[in-house]
Write an enzyme that holds these catalytic residues in place. Structure first.
Site, PDB file in Angstrom:
ATOM      1  CD  GLN A  78       0.726 -23.087  13.852  1.00  0.00           C
ATOM      2  OE1 GLN A  78       0.408 -22.255  13.141  1.00  0.00           O
ATOM      3  NE2 GLN A  78       0.329 -23.784  15.005  1.00  0.00           N
ATOM      4  CB  CYS A 108      -5.163 -24.891   9.816  1.00  0.00           C
ATOM      5  SG  CYS A 108      -6.091 -23.353   8.936  1.00  0.00           S
TER       6      CYS A 108
HETATM    7  C1  LIG Z   1      -8.070 -15.293  13.989  1.00  0.00           C
HETATM    8  C2  LIG Z   1      -7.295 -16.794  14.479  1.00  0.00           C
HETATM    9  C3  LIG Z   1      -6.319 -17.143  13.763  1.00  0.00           C
HETATM   10  C4  LIG Z   1      -5.825 -18.237  14.254  1.00  0.00           C
HETATM   11  N1  LIG Z   1      -4.403 -18.732  13.504  1.00  0.00           N
HETATM   12  C5  LIG Z   1      -4.005 -19.991  14.152  1.00  0.00           C
HETATM   13  C6  LIG Z   1      -2.919 -20.335  13.442  1.00  0.00           C
HETATM   14  O1  LIG Z   1      -2.314 -19.559  12.674  1.00  0.00           O
HETATM   15  N2  LIG Z   1      -2.104 -21.544  13.920  1.00  0.00           N
HETATM   16  C7  LIG Z   1      -2.836 -22.268  14.961  1.00  0.00           C
HETATM   17  O2  LIG Z   1      -2.065 -23.187  15.389  1.00  0.00           O
HETATM   18  N3  LIG Z   1      -3.903 -21.709  15.702  1.00  0.00           N
HETATM   19  C8  LIG Z   1      -4.708 -20.719  15.252  1.00  0.00           C
HETATM   20  N4  LIG Z   1      -5.445 -20.208  15.752  1.00  0.00           N
HETATM   21  C9  LIG Z   1      -6.050 -21.154  17.111  1.00  0.00           C
HETATM   22  C10 LIG Z   1      -5.598 -20.333  18.252  1.00  0.00           C
HETATM   23  O3  LIG Z   1      -4.349 -20.538  18.407  1.00  0.00           O
HETATM   24  C11 LIG Z   1      -6.205 -21.300  19.465  1.00  0.00           C
HETATM   25  O4  LIG Z   1      -6.012 -22.270  19.436  1.00  0.00           O
HETATM   26  C12 LIG Z   1      -7.826 -21.077  19.292  1.00  0.00           C
HETATM   27  O5  LIG Z   1      -8.222 -19.583  19.167  1.00  0.00           O
HETATM   28  C13 LIG Z   1      -8.341 -21.261  20.911  1.00  0.00           C
HETATM   29  O6  LIG Z   1      -7.892 -20.476  21.618  1.00  0.00           O
HETATM   30  P1  LIG Z   1      -8.523 -19.163  22.334  1.00  0.00           P
HETATM   31  O7  LIG Z   1      -9.956 -19.606  22.991  1.00  0.00           O
HETATM   32  O8  LIG Z   1      -7.731 -18.672  23.661  1.00  0.00           O
HETATM   33  O9  LIG Z   1      -8.701 -18.186  21.358  1.00  0.00           O
HETATM   34  C14 LIG Z   1      -6.258 -19.071  15.445  1.00  0.00           C
HETATM   35  C15 LIG Z   1      -7.381 -18.561  16.075  1.00  0.00           C
HETATM   36  C16 LIG Z   1      -7.950 -17.372  15.588  1.00  0.00           C
HETATM   37  C17 LIG Z   1      -8.998 -16.800  16.486  1.00  0.00           C
END
Ligand SMILES: Cc1cc2nc3c(=O)[nH]c(=O)nc-3n(C[C@H](O)[C@H](O)[C@H](O)COP(=O)(O)O)c2cc1C
Length: 354
Positions: A78, A108
């Site tokens: 990414q 983000c």
């Molecule tokens: C600590 C953390 C860091 C994240 N960093 C990114 C990232 O670098 N790029 C991105 O597209 N999404 C990032 N996300 C979002 C996740 O990819 C995901 O879309 C979001 O957490 C929702 O999914 P979940 O409920 O399964 O955690 C991040 C989420 C968390 C919690």
């Protein structure tokens, strides 16, 4: 349930062997996390966001650089940034480093990123976002994909307006985390928007947000028609969640299994980040992992106090002596790091999110 979670699907010409994608997470998706995700059945793993800023000025504070191993494929890398030309150049570098897919971060919500015009801010600037997708798609021969939030403001439906346009500009798949940027991680992911997006585009859509169990994965796929689900927080320190989602195997991991996975994770992360960075970075993982395996409560607190990671390993082996054999097996299966590629022009951002 129409779709079997172990059925393959395709992003462009890239075959993804299962319907579970491991989410990109800044400060989490190190190589050990991605590899472990693959071992536990994730069909696709994704790097955390890497910054295009590294190409032009190398003064951004960074956590580290990305390493790509032979056993990570298919791997999406990414990238994030706000300038089409620089994003296209980054995409070329990422492709040359072995990415099977180039993913763009349009989700983000962190101010340090959005104030540079990148991340979720691009959802407020459709013309620029479309140019980035078009230029990145033209720059590489691997499929390019977009990961986005529903929009910036609460209740926004921008993703439905922009999703089809991104596909027109060349996106081969879209991942939607249907929270607004303003919501950060509060409330819930409204997958009724994912269902609407699926209706609007003829490329696979990945549903991201709040998928933590097989029941939830099946419900989201059934309700939305998404090609796959993405799992993020549910897999932190818990690769067994992937096994449960894919196979319905809800067996609690044994203490030995938990200790062994954590030890391998620690050693790989030390190799990737170096001891000094890894020892702080890993602390959150100790808490996550030790929620499983019925370790005594004080043990968790004890580990977090230890600085030297090999001392942590020693303590884990003392608490779960049977783990040594599992560790030896896992380490023997790991490919030789000599074949790895280091992407040192593109720093990993410490400000990430999505
Ligand atoms: C600590 C953390 C860091 C994240 N960093 C990114 C990232 O670098 N790029 C991105 O597209 N999404 C990032 N996300 C979002 C996740 O990819 C995901 O879309 C979001 O957490 C929702 O999914 P979940 O409920 O399964 O955690 C991040 C989420 C968390 C919690």
């Amino acid at each position: 349930m129409q779709t079997h979670l172990r059925e393959p699907w395709w992003i462009g010409e890239v075959e993804v062997p299962t319907r579970v994608v491991l989410a990109p997470m800044a400060g989490v998706s190190v190589q050990a996390f991605r590899r472990q995700g693959r071992r536990f059945g994730a069909g696709l793993v994704c790097s955390e966001m890497v910054s295009c800023a590294g190409i032009e000025h190398r003064n951004e504070r960074t956590l580290d650089y990305l390493r790509v191993g032979r056993d990570e494929h298919p791997l999406a890398i990414q990238i994030f940034g706000a300038e089409p030309r620089v994003m296209a150049e980054a995409a070329r570098m990422v492709e040359a480093a072995g990415a099977d897919i180039v993913d763009m971060n349009f989700g983000c919500p962190v101010r340090k990123v959005t104030k540079t015009g990148a991340g979720a801010h691009l959802l407020e600037d459709p013309a620029l976002a479309c140019r980035i997708v078009a230029d990145v798609a033209a720059a590489v021969s691997v499929p390019v994909t977009v990961k986005m939030r529903r929009g910036v403001a609460d209740g926004s439906r921008t993703c439905l307006e922009l999703g089809p346009r991104f596909v027109e500009e060349g996106a081969a798949s879209l991942t939607l985390h249907p929270r607004s940027a303003r919501q950060m991680y509060t409330g819930y992911a409204d997958h009724s928007l994912t269902a609407e997006l699926v209706e609007l585009v003829d490329v696979p859509v990945v549903a991201s947000g709040d998928v933590t169990s097989r029941a939830k994965a099946e419900a989201v796929i059934d309700a939305t028609g998404a090609a796959a689900v993405m799992v993020g927080r549910g897999a932190q320190g818990n690769p067994w969640a992937l096994r449960e989602i894919l196979d319905g195997d809800a067996t609690e991991p044994s203490r030995e299994e938990v200790a062994a996975e954590l030890i391998v994770f620690i050693r790989e992360t030390v190799r990737e980040l170096g001891e000094r960075r890894a020892s702080g970075f890993l602390k959150k993982f100790y808490s996550w992992y030790l929620g499983y395996g019925r370790f005594p409560k004080p043990f968790k607190q004890e580990l977090v106090q230890i600085h030297d990671t090999e001392d942590v390993v020693t303590r884990l082996l003392a608490a779960a002596p049977g783990a040594a054999e599992l560790v030896a097996r896992l380490e023997a299966e790991r490919p030789d790091p000599a074949g790895e590629i280091l992407l040192d022009q593109l720093p990993i951002s410490i400000y990430g999110g999505g």
